[in-house]
Design a protein around this motif. Structure first.
Motif, PDB file in Angstrom:
ATOM      1  N   ASN A  85       0.806  -1.221   0.000  1.00 27.68           N
ATOM      2  CA  ASN A  85       0.000   0.000   0.000  1.00 27.68           C
ATOM      3  C   ASN A  85       0.838   1.269   0.000  1.00 27.68           C
ATOM      4  O   ASN A  85       0.312   2.363   0.231  1.00 27.68           O
ATOM      5  CB  ASN A  85      -0.937   0.002   1.210  1.00 27.68           C
ATOM      6  CG  ASN A  85      -2.050  -1.013   1.076  1.00 27.68           C
ATOM      7  OD1 ASN A  85      -2.773  -1.035   0.087  1.00 27.68           O
ATOM      8  ND2 ASN A  85      -2.175  -1.887   2.064  1.00 27.68           N
ATOM      9  N   VAL A  94       2.446   7.331  -3.215  1.00 22.92           N
ATOM     10  CA  VAL A  94       1.029   6.980  -3.172  1.00 22.92           C
ATOM     11  C   VAL A  94       0.791   5.992  -2.034  1.00 22.92           C
ATOM     12  O   VAL A  94       1.392   4.916  -1.994  1.00 22.92           O
ATOM     13  CB  VAL A  94       0.562   6.372  -4.504  1.00 22.92           C
ATOM     14  CG1 VAL A  94      -0.927   6.043  -4.435  1.00 22.92           C
ATOM     15  CG2 VAL A  94       0.841   7.330  -5.661  1.00 22.92           C
ATOM     16  N   SER A  96      -2.255   3.887   0.018  1.00 24.34           N
ATOM     17  CA  SER A  96      -3.612   3.427  -0.235  1.00 24.34           C
ATOM     18  C   SER A  96      -4.161   2.650   0.952  1.00 24.34           C
ATOM     19  O   SER A  96      -3.423   2.199   1.833  1.00 24.34           O
ATOM     20  CB  SER A  96      -3.654   2.556  -1.497  1.00 24.34           C
ATOM     21  OG  SER A  96      -2.811   1.428  -1.356  1.00 24.34           O
ATOM     22  N   GLN A  98      -7.314  -0.456   1.451  1.00 35.15           N
ATOM     23  CA  GLN A  98      -8.165  -1.339   0.663  1.00 35.15           C
ATOM     24  C   GLN A  98      -8.777  -2.433   1.527  1.00 35.15           C
ATOM     25  O   GLN A  98      -8.299  -2.720   2.634  1.00 35.15           O
ATOM     26  CB  GLN A  98      -7.368  -1.962  -0.488  1.00 35.15           C
ATOM     27  CG  GLN A  98      -6.150  -2.752  -0.058  1.00 35.15           C
ATOM     28  CD  GLN A  98      -5.364  -3.280  -1.241  1.00 35.15           C
ATOM     29  OE1 GLN A  98      -5.937  -3.824  -2.187  1.00 35.15           O
ATOM     30  NE2 GLN A  98      -4.057  -3.116  -1.193  1.00 35.15           N
ATOM     31  N   LYS A 285      -8.536   3.134  -2.099  1.00 38.29           N
ATOM     32  CA  LYS A 285      -8.524   4.586  -1.935  1.00 38.29           C
ATOM     33  C   LYS A 285      -7.063   5.033  -1.877  1.00 38.29           C
ATOM     34  O   LYS A 285      -6.246   4.389  -1.204  1.00 38.29           O
ATOM     35  CB  LYS A 285      -9.248   4.987  -0.648  1.00 38.29           C
ATOM     36  CG  LYS A 285     -10.741   4.675  -0.640  1.00 38.29           C
ATOM     37  CD  LYS A 285     -11.512   5.677  -1.471  1.00 38.29           C
ATOM     38  CE  LYS A 285     -12.987   5.353  -1.515  1.00 38.29           C
ATOM     39  NZ  LYS A 285     -13.641   5.434  -0.204  1.00 38.29           N
ATOM     40  N   GLU A 286      -6.737   6.161  -2.527  1.00 38.84           N
ATOM     41  CA  GLU A 286      -5.338   6.567  -2.627  1.00 38.84           C
ATOM     42  C   GLU A 286      -5.122   8.024  -2.228  1.00 38.84           C
ATOM     43  O   GLU A 286      -5.935   8.893  -2.556  1.00 38.84           O
ATOM     44  CB  GLU A 286      -4.826   6.365  -4.067  1.00 38.84           C
ATOM     45  CG  GLU A 286      -4.773   4.906  -4.497  1.00 38.84           C
ATOM     46  CD  GLU A 286      -4.265   4.744  -5.921  1.00 38.84           C
ATOM     47  OE1 GLU A 286      -3.572   3.735  -6.200  1.00 38.84           O
ATOM     48  OE2 GLU A 286      -4.581   5.615  -6.761  1.00 38.84           O
ATOM     49  N   TYR A 288      -2.144  10.930  -2.722  1.00 39.64           N
ATOM     50  CA  TYR A 288      -0.952  11.253  -3.503  1.00 39.64           C
ATOM     51  C   TYR A 288      -0.150  12.347  -2.801  1.00 39.64           C
ATOM     52  O   TYR A 288      -0.702  13.379  -2.422  1.00 39.64           O
ATOM     53  CB  TYR A 288      -1.353  11.739  -4.900  1.00 39.64           C
ATOM     54  CG  TYR A 288      -1.800  10.642  -5.833  1.00 39.64           C
ATOM     55  CD1 TYR A 288      -0.972  10.208  -6.875  1.00 39.64           C
ATOM     56  CD2 TYR A 288      -3.042  10.034  -5.684  1.00 39.64           C
ATOM     57  CE1 TYR A 288      -1.379   9.193  -7.742  1.00 39.64           C
ATOM     58  CE2 TYR A 288      -3.459   9.022  -6.531  1.00 39.64           C
ATOM     59  CZ  TYR A 288      -2.616   8.605  -7.556  1.00 39.64           C
ATOM     60  OH  TYR A 288      -3.022   7.593  -8.395  1.00 39.64           O
TER      61      TYR A 288
END
Length: 300
Positions: A85, A94, A96, A98, A285-286, A288
């Protein structure tokens, strides 16, 4: 003579009013109550760049960063942090979260998130200055459990007292953190506790909650000096904590404390257990991160 004294008195009054107006005009953002000594707008000429990462390499720079894998931060943590992630993509860091059921040491975790901090092989830590990161956040759904953040802990970070010692949240993003209000907000927080010095209390002072266009890139900053720390969005101050300000939390009687230790920086993407729904994570979902920078304050 009486007229002259009256004239002098009026002059002093005028000067006092002007001085007061000057002080008030110098910093107009919200505080824990006292007058902020930090600027409303960051002037980079007041600082010297101390650390930066543009995340424009193929891989994460492990000299500075430690990426956590199969990490559970506390026994109460809901999700597990895994290295899958945390990645570099399109010149961005990045992170994330999940829905991906995982079993570790005979315990099942339905959600995974990403976590990294500046405790790499060389690492980076700092005391006082201005830290900022340019971040784009994901769009959240109704009662979304996503909880991305940019924050800081004292070094060494992994001590038995966390999360009961000190934590500074430069940016937390949430839409289930404000009671019945289901809008999305970001905020900053100053968290600390010391039973010997402040009695039986753990302090969590959260700033005012801010709404912006979260899915655009924004700069989230933290200016930290010995007597004050201030949170910024796009270089503009929105909240300050002022040392020993008696106005906060009178029922507990604990003063505002400004940390005086070296800190490391952290990015993570967690999941809030109470609102977690698999349908919110049909795709990860990310968050940045375009870059992160830390500046030291120039001596004047």
């Amino acid at each position: 003579m009486q007229q002259k004294m009256k004239s002098i008195k009026n002059s002093f009054a005028f000067i006092s009013i002007c001085a007061c107006l000057f002080v008030l005009a110098s910093a107009t953002h919200d505080t824990t109550c006292g007058q902020s000594q930090h600027p409303d707008v960051i002037n980079y000429q007041d600082f010297t760049l101390q650390f930066e990462d543009q995340f424009n390499k193929i891989e994460i720079n492990t000299q500075y960063w430690n990426v956590s894998d199969n990490l559970i931060r506390t026994n109460q943590q809901f999700q597990i942090y895994t290295k899958e992630n945390v990645k570099i993509k399109d010149d961005n860091l990045v992170l994330s979260a999940q829905y991906k059921p995982t079993t570790l040491e005979q315990k099942k975790y339905d959600y995974s998130g990403g976590y990294l901090d500046t405790t790499g092989s060389i690492g980076f830590k700092f005391q006082y200055g201005y830290a900022e990161a340019r971040i784009k956040l994901p769009k959240l759904q109704f009662q979304d459990s996503s909880f991305p953040a940019f924050w800081a802990l004292p070094h060494p970070a992994y001590n038995s007292r966390w999360p009961y010692s000190v934590e500074v949240d430069i940016m937390e993003y949430c839409n289930v953190c404000s009671g019945s209000d289901t809008n999305d907000y970001i905020y900053g927080a100053n968290i600390y506790g010391n039973r010997q010095q402040y009695g039986d209390c753990r302090i969590w002072y959260r700033s005012t909650m801010k709404q912006i266009t979260f899915t655009d890139y924004h700069l989230y900053g933290w200016f930290w000096t010995e007597k004050e720390m201030t949170f910024y969005i796009d270089g503009v101050a929105y909240y300050s904590y002022i040392f020993n300000d008696p106005s906060n939390n009178k029922s507990i009687g604990c003063p505002v404390v400004i940390p005086d230790k070296e800190f490391i920086l952290i990015f993570d993407f967690a999941v809030i257990e109470k609102y977690a729904k698999p349908e919110h994570y049909k795709e990860p979902k990310e968050m940045y991160v375009d870059y992160v920078k830390v500046y030291s304050l120039n001596k004047k």
